[in-house]
Write a protein that holds these residues in place. Structure first.
Motif, mmCIF file in Angstrom:
data_model
loop_
_atom_site.group_PDB
_atom_site.id
_atom_site.type_symbol
_atom_site.label_atom_id
_atom_site.label_comp_id
_atom_site.label_asym_id
_atom_site.label_seq_id
_atom_site.Cartn_x
_atom_site.Cartn_y
_atom_site.Cartn_z
ATOM 1 N N ALA A 105 0.913 -1.305 0.128
ATOM 2 C CA ALA A 105 -0.048 -0.109 0.099
ATOM 3 C C ALA A 105 0.993 1.233 -0.082
ATOM 4 C CB ALA A 105 -0.895 0.016 1.221
ATOM 5 N N ILE A 106 2.080 1.175 0.771
ATOM 6 C CA ILE A 106 2.975 2.293 0.837
ATOM 7 C C ILE A 106 3.521 2.719 -0.456
ATOM 8 C CG2 ILE A 106 5.010 3.201 1.839
ATOM 9 C CD1 ILE A 106 4.151 1.792 4.492
ATOM 10 N N THR A 107 3.882 1.823 -1.119
ATOM 11 C CA THR A 107 4.517 1.966 -2.351
ATOM 12 C C THR A 107 3.768 1.825 -3.622
ATOM 13 O OG1 THR A 107 5.109 -0.576 -2.527
ATOM 14 C CG2 THR A 107 6.805 0.716 -1.688
ATOM 15 N N ALA A 108 2.443 1.793 -3.592
ATOM 16 C CA ALA A 108 1.556 1.734 -4.733
ATOM 17 C C ALA A 108 1.678 2.984 -5.477
ATOM 18 C CB ALA A 108 0.210 1.397 -4.190
ATOM 19 N N SER A 109 1.384 4.176 -4.532
ATOM 20 C CA SER A 109 1.605 5.211 -5.336
ATOM 21 C C SER A 109 3.037 5.655 -6.199
ATOM 22 C CB SER A 109 1.181 6.532 -4.438
ATOM 23 O OG SER A 109 2.449 6.539 -3.508
ATOM 24 N N LEU A 110 4.003 5.039 -5.836
ATOM 25 C CA LEU A 110 5.185 5.175 -6.065
ATOM 26 C C LEU A 110 5.665 4.302 -7.489
ATOM 27 C CD1 LEU A 110 7.068 5.734 -2.843
ATOM 28 C CD2 LEU A 110 6.437 7.542 -4.296
ATOM 29 N N ASN A 111 4.938 3.145 -7.500
ATOM 30 C CA ASN A 111 5.019 2.254 -8.280
ATOM 31 C C ASN A 111 3.655 1.410 -8.803
ATOM 32 O OD1 ASN A 111 6.052 0.142 -10.228
ATOM 33 N ND2 ASN A 111 6.415 -1.095 -8.522
ATOM 34 N N LEU A 112 3.096 2.308 -9.935
ATOM 35 C CA LEU A 112 1.992 1.547 -10.417
ATOM 36 C C LEU A 112 2.035 0.509 -11.168
ATOM 37 C CD1 LEU A 112 0.403 5.282 -10.848
ATOM 38 C CD2 LEU A 112 -0.455 3.272 -9.181
ATOM 39 N N GLU A 113 3.006 -0.075 -11.505
ATOM 40 C CA GLU A 113 3.227 -1.249 -12.381
ATOM 41 C C GLU A 113 2.133 -2.541 -11.968
ATOM 42 O OE1 GLU A 113 4.348 -3.281 -15.707
ATOM 43 O OE2 GLU A 113 5.065 -1.414 -15.166
ATOM 44 N N ASN A 114 1.648 -2.986 -12.792
ATOM 45 C CA ASN A 114 0.454 -4.106 -12.614
ATOM 46 C C ASN A 114 -0.469 -3.673 -11.506
ATOM 47 O OD1 ASN A 114 -0.363 -6.619 -13.706
ATOM 48 N ND2 ASN A 114 0.805 -7.494 -11.919
ATOM 49 N N VAL A 115 -0.602 -2.660 -11.094
ATOM 50 C CA VAL A 115 -1.660 -2.210 -10.051
ATOM 51 C C VAL A 115 -3.051 -2.679 -10.189
ATOM 52 C CG1 VAL A 115 -2.521 -0.112 -11.030
ATOM 53 C CG2 VAL A 115 -2.069 -0.199 -8.307
ATOM 54 N N GLU A 116 -3.372 -2.944 -11.549
ATOM 55 C CA GLU A 116 -4.740 -3.652 -11.617
ATOM 56 C C GLU A 116 -4.798 -4.874 -11.010
ATOM 57 O OE1 GLU A 116 -3.682 -1.457 -15.429
ATOM 58 O OE2 GLU A 116 -2.701 -2.523 -13.839
ATOM 59 N N ALA A 117 -3.709 -5.585 -10.854
ATOM 60 C CA ALA A 117 -3.781 -7.013 -10.321
ATOM 61 C C ALA A 117 -4.147 -6.999 -8.868
ATOM 62 C CB ALA A 117 -2.629 -7.792 -10.528
ATOM 63 N N THR A 118 -3.851 -5.844 -8.279
ATOM 64 C CA THR A 118 -3.871 -5.703 -6.639
ATOM 65 C C THR A 118 -5.219 -4.945 -6.413
ATOM 66 O OG1 THR A 118 -1.640 -5.901 -6.629
ATOM 67 C CG2 THR A 118 -2.728 -5.371 -4.631
ATOM 68 N N TYR A 119 -5.589 -4.019 -7.211
ATOM 69 C CA TYR A 119 -6.473 -2.881 -6.909
ATOM 70 C C TYR A 119 -7.703 -2.967 -7.882
ATOM 71 C CZ TYR A 119 -3.167 -1.315 -3.502
ATOM 72 O OH TYR A 119 -2.369 -1.112 -2.405
ATOM 73 N N ASN A 120 -8.970 -2.775 -7.446
ATOM 74 C CA ASN A 120 -10.029 -2.019 -8.449
ATOM 75 C C ASN A 120 -9.871 -0.716 -8.601
ATOM 76 O OD1 ASN A 120 -11.504 -4.741 -8.761
ATOM 77 N ND2 ASN A 120 -12.160 -4.262 -6.857
ATOM 78 N N ILE A 121 -9.796 -0.191 -9.875
ATOM 79 C CA ILE A 121 -9.496 1.324 -9.776
ATOM 80 C C ILE A 121 -10.278 2.067 -10.609
ATOM 81 C CG2 ILE A 121 -7.717 2.904 -10.915
ATOM 82 C CD1 ILE A 121 -5.711 0.522 -11.019
ATOM 83 N N SER A 122 -10.610 3.440 -10.258
ATOM 84 C CA SER A 122 -11.544 4.267 -11.060
ATOM 85 C C SER A 122 -10.652 5.448 -10.992
ATOM 86 C CB SER A 122 -12.900 4.486 -10.448
ATOM 87 O OG SER A 122 -12.872 4.866 -9.063
ATOM 88 N N ALA A 123 -11.162 6.322 -11.769
ATOM 89 C CA ALA A 123 -10.503 7.797 -11.845
ATOM 90 C C ALA A 123 -11.322 8.885 -12.451
ATOM 91 C CB ALA A 123 -9.146 7.427 -12.806
ATOM 92 N N THR A 124 -10.726 10.044 -12.082
ATOM 93 C CA THR A 124 -11.692 11.397 -12.336
ATOM 94 C C THR A 124 -10.644 12.267 -12.953
ATOM 95 O OG1 THR A 124 -11.570 12.197 -10.300
ATOM 96 C CG2 THR A 124 -13.645 11.133 -11.084
ATOM 97 N N LYS A 125 -10.906 13.019 -14.228
ATOM 98 C CA LYS A 125 -10.293 14.073 -14.680
ATOM 99 C C LYS A 125 -10.276 15.284 -14.009
ATOM 100 C CE LYS A 125 -7.207 16.039 -17.460
ATOM 101 N NZ LYS A 125 -5.814 16.071 -17.133
ATOM 102 N N GLU A 126 -9.570 15.916 -13.300
ATOM 103 C CA GLU A 126 -9.608 17.422 -12.811
ATOM 104 C C GLU A 126 -8.856 18.602 -13.383
ATOM 105 O OE1 GLU A 126 -8.699 16.428 -8.716
ATOM 106 O OE2 GLU A 126 -10.565 15.520 -8.353
ATOM 107 N N ALA A 127 -8.954 19.567 -13.263
ATOM 108 C CA ALA A 127 -8.393 20.801 -13.739
ATOM 109 C C ALA A 127 -6.920 20.825 -13.629
ATOM 110 C CB ALA A 127 -8.906 22.198 -13.617
ATOM 111 N N ASP A 128 -6.335 20.359 -12.547
ATOM 112 C CA ASP A 128 -4.698 20.279 -12.397
ATOM 113 C C ASP A 128 -4.401 18.709 -12.332
ATOM 114 O OD1 ASP A 128 -6.259 19.514 -10.104
ATOM 115 O OD2 ASP A 128 -5.011 20.590 -8.659
#
Length: 222
Positions: A123-146
């Motif tokens: 969990a700590i390194t997830a933000s630093l290494n997003l390689e193959n992150v879909e295998a560990t997490y369900n992911i959704s995202a939103t686009k923001e201005a910044d």
């Protein structure tokens, strides 16, 4: 009429942040993750300053800290926290050390044993290494201005015991600027990052030898 106009302006002002954020389609999310990985592959190391606020249900005031973090893909990292309770956390991917200079003590852990500790490190390194992150997490995202906001929820039961949700804010330069971790017990940790650089990091950064006289414990056994 003036009051009505002012009221409408006030409502629009409140809604502005909501209007700026729009969900990413699965194809756009895949493209975003691909661009992030491309950048990581070109420079698989990162170092940055951080500030952190941890809210614990049992405490009236949040625990704050600041310091610096180094990361080398896929799983080496070093985290030095300053303040009233300084600590140094170092992992070479196989061994983890947590050193408390104020108490001249250190904890030593072996990784890769499918323990709750491995889930925590992931969990700590997830933000630093997003390689193959879909295998560990369900992911959704939103686009923001910044930038973009990724929302992660763990897939496997061992991770769910440690982590409920995890959000990662990425700016338009694909740099992680903020993360928020919510744990099942209600505790949550907000970390902001700044001054990111991808200059090479010496291998010795991820090795640790406790100073002479340090009391060493192995909380999970050898």
């Amino acid at each position: 009429m003036f009051k009505v106009t002012r009221y409408l302006f006030f409502c629009l002002f409140l809604c502005a942040p909501l209007l700026q954020a729009e969900p990413l389609s699965p194809a756009d999310l895949k493209s975003l993750l691909g661009r992030i990985r491309e950048k990581r592959a070109a420079a698989p190391q990162v170092q940055a300053d951080f500030q952190e606020e941890k809210n614990v249900k049992m405490l009236n005031k949040p625990i704050t800290s600041s310091g610096k973090i180094w990361f080398q893909a896929p799983n080496k990292f070093r985290r030095e926290a300053k303040g009233s309770s300084p600590s140094i956390t170092v992992s070479n991917g196989q061994q983890l050390w947590i050193y408390y200079p104020k108490f001249n003590s250190a904890e030593h852990y072996s990784l890769g044993k499918r323990s709750p500790l491995d889930a925590g490190i992931s969990a700590i390194t997830a933000s630093l290494n997003l390689e193959n992150v879909e295998a560990t997490y369900n992911i959704s995202a939103t686009k923001e201005a910044d930038g973009s906001l990724l929302q992660l929820t763990p897939r496997n039961p061992s991770m769910k015991r440690f982590l409920q949700t995890f959000s990662i804010k990425i700016n338009n330069d694909l740099q992680v600027v903020r993360t928020e971790m919510v744990q099942p017990n209600g505790d949550h940790i907000v970390t902001t990052y700044s001054n990111e650089t991808r200059a090479p990091i010496p291998a010795s950064t991820f090795e640790f030898t406790p100073p002479a006289g340090t009391e060493v414990t192995t909380p999970l056994g050898k």
